[in-house]
Design a protein around this motif. Structure first.
Motif, PDB file in Angstrom:
ATOM      1  N   VAL A 129      52.371   2.236 -13.361  1.00 21.30           N
ATOM      2  CA  VAL A 129      53.354   3.299 -13.571  1.00 21.30           C
ATOM      3  C   VAL A 129      52.688   4.663 -13.467  1.00 21.30           C
ATOM      4  N   PHE A 130      51.528   4.791 -14.099  1.00 22.78           N
ATOM      5  CA  PHE A 130      50.801   6.063 -14.067  1.00 22.78           C
ATOM      6  C   PHE A 130      50.490   6.477 -12.631  1.00 22.78           C
ATOM      7  N   ALA A 131      49.955   5.541 -11.836  1.00 25.16           N
ATOM      8  CA  ALA A 131      49.562   5.862 -10.469  1.00 25.16           C
ATOM      9  C   ALA A 131      50.759   6.279  -9.627  1.00 25.16           C
ATOM     10  N   TRP A 132      51.873   5.542  -9.747  1.00 23.16           N
ATOM     11  CA  TRP A 132      53.042   5.854  -8.931  1.00 23.16           C
ATOM     12  C   TRP A 132      53.707   7.168  -9.355  1.00 23.16           C
ATOM     13  N   VAL A 133      53.664   7.497 -10.627  1.00 24.76           N
ATOM     14  CA  VAL A 133      54.206   8.789 -11.069  1.00 24.76           C
ATOM     15  C   VAL A 133      53.375   9.930 -10.479  1.00 24.76           C
ATOM     16  N   VAL A 134      52.030   9.756 -10.503  1.00 29.48           N
ATOM     17  CA  VAL A 134      51.163  10.773  -9.916  1.00 29.48           C
ATOM     18  C   VAL A 134      51.428  10.900  -8.421  1.00 29.48           C
ATOM     19  N   VAL A 135      51.565   9.765  -7.732  1.00 25.79           N
ATOM     20  CA  VAL A 135      51.843   9.781  -6.291  1.00 25.79           C
ATOM     21  C   VAL A 135      53.125  10.558  -6.001  1.00 25.79           C
ATOM     22  N   ALA A 136      54.175  10.245  -6.761  1.00 28.96           N
ATOM     23  CA  ALA A 136      55.466  10.894  -6.520  1.00 28.96           C
ATOM     24  C   ALA A 136      55.356  12.408  -6.657  1.00 28.96           C
ATOM     25  N   TRP A 137      54.685  12.861  -7.689  1.00 28.13           N
ATOM     26  CA  TRP A 137      54.638  14.305  -7.925  1.00 28.13           C
ATOM     27  C   TRP A 137      53.643  15.023  -7.009  1.00 28.13           C
ATOM     28  N   LEU A 138      52.658  14.287  -6.509  1.00 29.19           N
ATOM     29  CA  LEU A 138      51.798  14.906  -5.495  1.00 29.19           C
ATOM     30  C   LEU A 138      52.585  15.148  -4.206  1.00 29.19           C
ATOM     31  N   TRP A 139      53.432  14.185  -3.821  1.00 29.98           N
ATOM     32  CA  TRP A 139      54.269  14.388  -2.641  1.00 29.98           C
ATOM     33  C   TRP A 139      55.313  15.474  -2.884  1.00 29.98           C
ATOM     34  N   PHE A 140      55.825  15.550  -4.122  1.00 34.44           N
ATOM     35  CA  PHE A 140      56.745  16.641  -4.448  1.00 34.44           C
ATOM     36  C   PHE A 140      56.051  17.998  -4.298  1.00 34.44           C
ATOM     37  N   THR A 141      54.764  18.060  -4.674  1.00 33.11           N
ATOM     38  CA  THR A 141      54.023  19.312  -4.549  1.00 33.11           C
ATOM     39  C   THR A 141      53.952  19.761  -3.092  1.00 33.11           C
ATOM     40  N   VAL A 142      53.646  18.794  -2.199  1.00 33.81           N
ATOM     41  CA  VAL A 142      53.587  19.109  -0.778  1.00 33.81           C
ATOM     42  C   VAL A 142      54.975  19.498  -0.257  1.00 33.81           C
ATOM     43  N   LEU A 143      55.994  18.762  -0.709  1.00 32.12           N
ATOM     44  CA  LEU A 143      57.361  19.046  -0.270  1.00 32.12           C
ATOM     45  C   LEU A 143      57.813  20.428  -0.718  1.00 32.12           C
ATOM     46  N   PHE A 144      57.521  20.787  -1.959  1.00 31.96           N
ATOM     47  CA  PHE A 144      57.958  22.079  -2.486  1.00 31.96           C
ATOM     48  C   PHE A 144      57.247  23.232  -1.781  1.00 31.96           C
ATOM     49  N   ALA A 145      56.000  22.998  -1.366  1.00 29.98           N
ATOM     50  CA  ALA A 145      55.299  24.041  -0.601  1.00 29.98           C
ATOM     51  C   ALA A 145      56.005  24.275   0.731  1.00 29.98           C
ATOM     52  N   GLY A 146      56.405  23.188   1.391  1.00 25.28           N
ATOM     53  CA  GLY A 146      57.171  23.330   2.628  1.00 25.28           C
ATOM     54  C   GLY A 146      58.540  23.931   2.393  1.00 25.28           C
ATOM     55  N   LEU A 147      59.107  23.664   1.213  1.00 28.39           N
ATOM     56  CA  LEU A 147      60.427  24.202   0.887  1.00 28.39           C
ATOM     57  C   LEU A 147      60.399  25.718   0.801  1.00 28.39           C
ATOM     58  N   ALA A 148      59.330  26.275   0.226  1.00 22.92           N
ATOM     59  CA  ALA A 148      59.220  27.732   0.117  1.00 22.92           C
ATOM     60  C   ALA A 148      59.244  28.377   1.495  1.00 22.92           C
ATOM     61  N   GLU A 149      58.478  27.833   2.417  1.00 23.13           N
ATOM     62  CA  GLU A 149      58.443  28.380   3.768  1.00 23.13           C
ATOM     63  C   GLU A 149      59.757  28.132   4.499  1.00 23.13           C
ATOM     64  N   ALA A 150      60.363  26.950   4.260  1.00 22.23           N
ATOM     65  CA  ALA A 150      61.623  26.617   4.937  1.00 22.23           C
ATOM     66  C   ALA A 150      62.744  27.555   4.519  1.00 22.23           C
ATOM     67  N   VAL A 151      62.798  27.911   3.234  1.00 21.90           N
ATOM     68  CA  VAL A 151      63.836  28.829   2.764  1.00 21.90           C
ATOM     69  C   VAL A 151      63.663  30.193   3.424  1.00 21.90           C
ATOM     70  N   ALA A 152      62.415  30.679   3.481  1.00 21.70           N
ATOM     71  CA  ALA A 152      62.155  31.979   4.097  1.00 21.70           C
ATOM     72  C   ALA A 152      62.522  31.958   5.579  1.00 21.70           C
ATOM     73  N   GLU A 153      62.149  30.878   6.265  1.00 15.39           N
ATOM     74  CA  GLU A 153      62.476  30.775   7.681  1.00 15.39           C
ATOM     75  C   GLU A 153      63.978  30.603   7.891  1.00 15.39           C
ATOM     76  N   GLY A 154      64.642  29.905   6.970  1.00 11.86           N
ATOM     77  CA  GLY A 154      66.080  29.691   7.087  1.00 11.86           C
ATOM     78  C   GLY A 154      66.852  30.991   7.040  1.00 11.86           C
ATOM     79  N   ARG A 155      66.412  31.910   6.186  1.00  8.79           N
ATOM     80  CA  ARG A 155      67.085  33.209   6.138  1.00  8.79           C
ATOM     81  C   ARG A 155      66.897  33.958   7.456  1.00  8.79           C
ATOM     82  N   GLY A 156      65.709  33.814   8.058  1.00  6.10           N
ATOM     83  CA  GLY A 156      65.482  34.445   9.347  1.00  6.10           C
ATOM     84  C   GLY A 156      66.341  33.835  10.435  1.00  6.10           C
ATOM     85  N   ARG A 157      66.516  32.492  10.398  1.00  8.10           N
ATOM     86  CA  ARG A 157      67.348  31.849  11.415  1.00  8.10           C
ATOM     87  C   ARG A 157      68.801  32.286  11.303  1.00  8.10           C
TER      88      ARG A 157
END
Length: 703
Positions: A70-98
């Motif tokens: 359980v510990f390992a999979w929770v860490v895995v999930a939130w590490l991928w969320f970290t990468v996803l949220f970083a892309g989300l910040a850039e995607a929102v900024a680019e979306g306003r430009g589009r």
């Protein structure tokens, strides 16, 4: 060129110079698909910090499959969320430009252009096939098929699709209001436009590419920050690698999942995730104000500006200098002076020249109404038109104004008539008149512009032109002074007039009797002293100075040469907007600095969360560092990883809106930001991780 300095009042308040940009929480949801698409190695490799998190998440995923918990999979999930949220910040900024780019695409129309051939015939062809140098004819109701300069005629043009301003504008051949943009509509009359850009490289095409982010390159500050973040990441990577052997030496088995979690929490993931969105949002804020930056570097340079050069006419003042009075010399009647002033101005198409003609006609219509040469000189009648003295148009030789002579006029039957700057006319006549000099000084002293009128060997009097300083300029210059920016007014007026306007407007310095060469020399002098310089301009003669300045804001109404030379274009053609541009640049730099400070500061709490968790079983004394009293080693690590991901999402609105900037002294601004984002960056994670731990401890396997 005359350079003067005036003492200025200090700012009495701290009004906001730049307001925050708009943000809608729904943008986060709508940008999620684009953020998911960014979860590929090629996109991640552009950001060294997040690439380390991406690789760590992939390795942790493999380890969790090999040894699931359980510990390992929770860490895995939130590490991928970290990468996803970083892309989300850039995607929102680019979306306003589009979204802005989509509205600009509506401007582009594949119109049929009527090309004017050398023999006067007209050929029709698609606008997409136009090339540089072609001339097209555009009449009322037709769309201008490409970017260019008006080379013949005058017309009103609807530019609302570009500028958002519903009021039509006048575009005419010659002067500094000749540039037109493809996709705009001619409302009246007929013009001939010389195409200046190739298809696919038009102004609208460039705007679309820039606001979408497709043409955006990293700025020097971003590159420097990337180097810093990469260096910190390497240092922490080496430190975490060393922790494994230390654990084994202490008699505790090293857990790779825990070590990867430690690495992700220690490296500056927060600013690494947000740095791109901050830059995109900075350019977006300019676009919201109808300013197109040709590069992010120009926006950053605006934030570091030390000296601001601004034209007087149209920038500090309304620019509509009009003739308001005739002041004759001794022995000359006002009607005689008006007659000669009227004669000197008939071929003068400047607003000042037209106002002199209008004033003379209004004041002395009887004396001037029978002068048929008025029509002849303006080119509206027959060349054989006669004046009341029996002379034809051919008997009049118009003398245009030049920057060198600073005079204009007309030659008639061997008699030369001139009007212009006082010193130039005095030098031309070869003498002066004390009473005229006194009038000149009086007019200049109250902020007006004196034009001396003379004929061969004799000074006749003075025309008074009046201009008005725009309201609120003194307060805005006080804001710039509080920001540490020196303001310089540049004008072709004489020193007395320039001093009066400078004092009224509240600028720090002024340059009087300035030529285009003087502007360029002043910019180079400031830059040689290590200062960054900004300036505005709209004419071809401004192009060298615009190109030399660190921030060159060209007016959209200006010539193509000016727009090509500057690194920013103001679609509203408001020269005072340069003040806002400076504020936006400073807001961008402050936002990046504030979030970098917060990112580095909040790592401190993660040390207290994870380091005791890794060694507490071997060294119970480390439990004293567990100031948050976290439930267990597993819950501490998970809480830190979860906080690390969530704080990115929490800061996306701030990265897009920007930190509110006020024009205060730099030292005070630094203290405020250190208090809010430095101290706040230390305190927030302690509270956040502790609250998350209260929830995480409820999960199985976290005991």
């Amino acid at each position: 060129m005359t350079l003067q300095t005036e003492p200025r009042p200090t700012a009495e308040s701290e009004p906001e110079l730049v307001t925050s940009g708009a943000f809608d929480a729904r943008q986060l949801v709508s940008s999620l698909p684009q953020a998911v698409r960014k979860l590929n190695p090629r996109d991640q490799a552009r950001n060294p910090v997040m690439f380390v998190v991406f690789v760590g998440a992939a390795i942790t995923t493999g380890l969790s499959i090999w040894h699931p918990s359980v510990f390992a999979w929770v860490v895995v999930a939130w590490l991928w969320f970290t990468v996803l949220f970083a892309g989300l910040a850039e995607a929102v900024a680019e979306g306003r430009g589009r979204a802005q780019a989509d509205s600009l695409r509506k401007v582009k129309r594949d119109t049929v252009a009527r090309v004017l051939n050398d023999d006067g015939s007209i050929t029709q062809m698609p606008g997409s096939e136009l090339s540089v140098g072609m001339r097209i004819v555009v009449e009322a109701g037709e769309v201008i098929a490409g970017d260019g300069d008006v080379v013949e005629g005058i017309a009103t043009v609807d530019e609302s699709a570009i500028t958002g301003e519903s009021a039509p504008v006048v575009r005419e051949s010659g002067g500094d209001r000749s540039a037109v943009t493809g996709g705009t509509v001619v409302l009246s009359d007929r013009i001939v436009v010389a195409i200046t850009t190739e298809p696919g490289e038009t102004f609208v095409d460039r705007m679309i590419a820039l606001v979408e982010g497709a043409a955006r390159k990293k700025t020097p500050n971003e590159i420097a920050l990337d180097i810093l973040l990469t260096a910190l990441t390497i240092i922490f990577l080496l430190a975490v690698v060393a922790v494994g052997p230390m654990q084994q030496f202490a008699g505790e088995a090293a857990d790779p999942v825990k070590l990867i979690a430690l690495l992700v929490c220690l490296i500056p993931t927060t600013i690494g995730a947000l740095v791109s969105s901050i830059g995109i949002a900075g350019m977006d804020r300019l676009v919201q104000r109808n300013v197109l930056a040709m590069s992010g570097r120009a926006v950053e340079a605006a934030g570091d500006i030390d000296t601001l050069l601004m034209d007087k006419t149209g920038t500090i003042t309304f620019g509509n200098r009009r003739a308001t009075a005739f002041h004759p010399a001794d022995g000359v009647t006002e009607a005689e002076l008006a007659d000669i002033a009227h004669l000197c101005s008939l071929a003068d198409e400047t607003p000042e020249g037209r106002s002199i003609v209008e004033l003379a006609a209004d004041r002395f219509s009887t004396a001037l109404e029978d002068q048929g040469f008025s029509t002849a000189l303006e080119g509206q009648g027959l060349s054989t038109a006669l004046d009341d003295r029996g002379r034809s148009r051919d008997d009049y030789v118009a003398i245009p104004f030049t920057a060198q002579t600073r005079m204009s006029g007309v030659d008639v039957d061997g008699v030369e008539y001139r009007k212009g700057a006082a010193d130039s006319v005095r030098a031309w006549v070869g003498t002066s008149r004390p009473e005229v000099d006194a009038i000149v000084d009086e007019i200049a002293g109250r902020g007006g512009t004196p034009l001396v009128v003379a004929q061969t060997g004799k000074i006749l009097g003075v025309i008074e032109l009046s201009d008005v300083v725009k309201p609120g300029m003194a307060a805005r210059f006080a804001q710039l002074r509080a920001m540490g920016i020196r303001t310089v007014m540049v004008t072709g007026d004489n020193p007395l007039t320039a001093a009066a306007i400078a004092h009224q407007a509240g600028v720090d310095d002024f340059v009087a009797q300035a030529t285009p060469e003087d502007k360029l020399t002043l910019i180079r002098k400031e830059q040689a002293a290590g200062r960054l310089v900004a300036m505005t301009g709209d004419g071809t003669n401004d192009a060298p100075a615009l190109a030399q300045a660190d921030v060159g804001l060209a007016m959209n109404t200006g010539t193509s040469a000016a727009k090509e030379a500057g690194n920013m274009v103001d679609l509203d053609s408001d020269p005072t907007k340069l003040i806002e541009v400076v504020g936006i640049g400073k807001q961008l730099l402050i936002t990046r600095g504030a979030l970098t400070t917060f990112s580095l500061a909040n790592d401190l709490a993660k040390y207290f969360a994870i380091l005791p968790a890794l060694f507490s079983t071997v060294y119970p004394q480390l439990d004293a560092l567990n100031v948050m009293r976290l439930h267990s080693a597993q819950s501490a690590i998970v809480s830190a990883v979860v906080f690390n991901a969530l704080i990115i999402v929490a800061l996306i609105p701030l990265s897009l809106r920007g930190v509110t900037y006020r024009a205060v002294a730099p030292a005070r601004l630094l203290r405020r930001n250190l208090l809010i984002y430095g101290v706040g960056g230390v305190i927030t994670p302690f509270i956040g991780i502790w609250l998350i731990d209260l929830l995480v401890r409820l999960l199985p396997g976290m005991g």
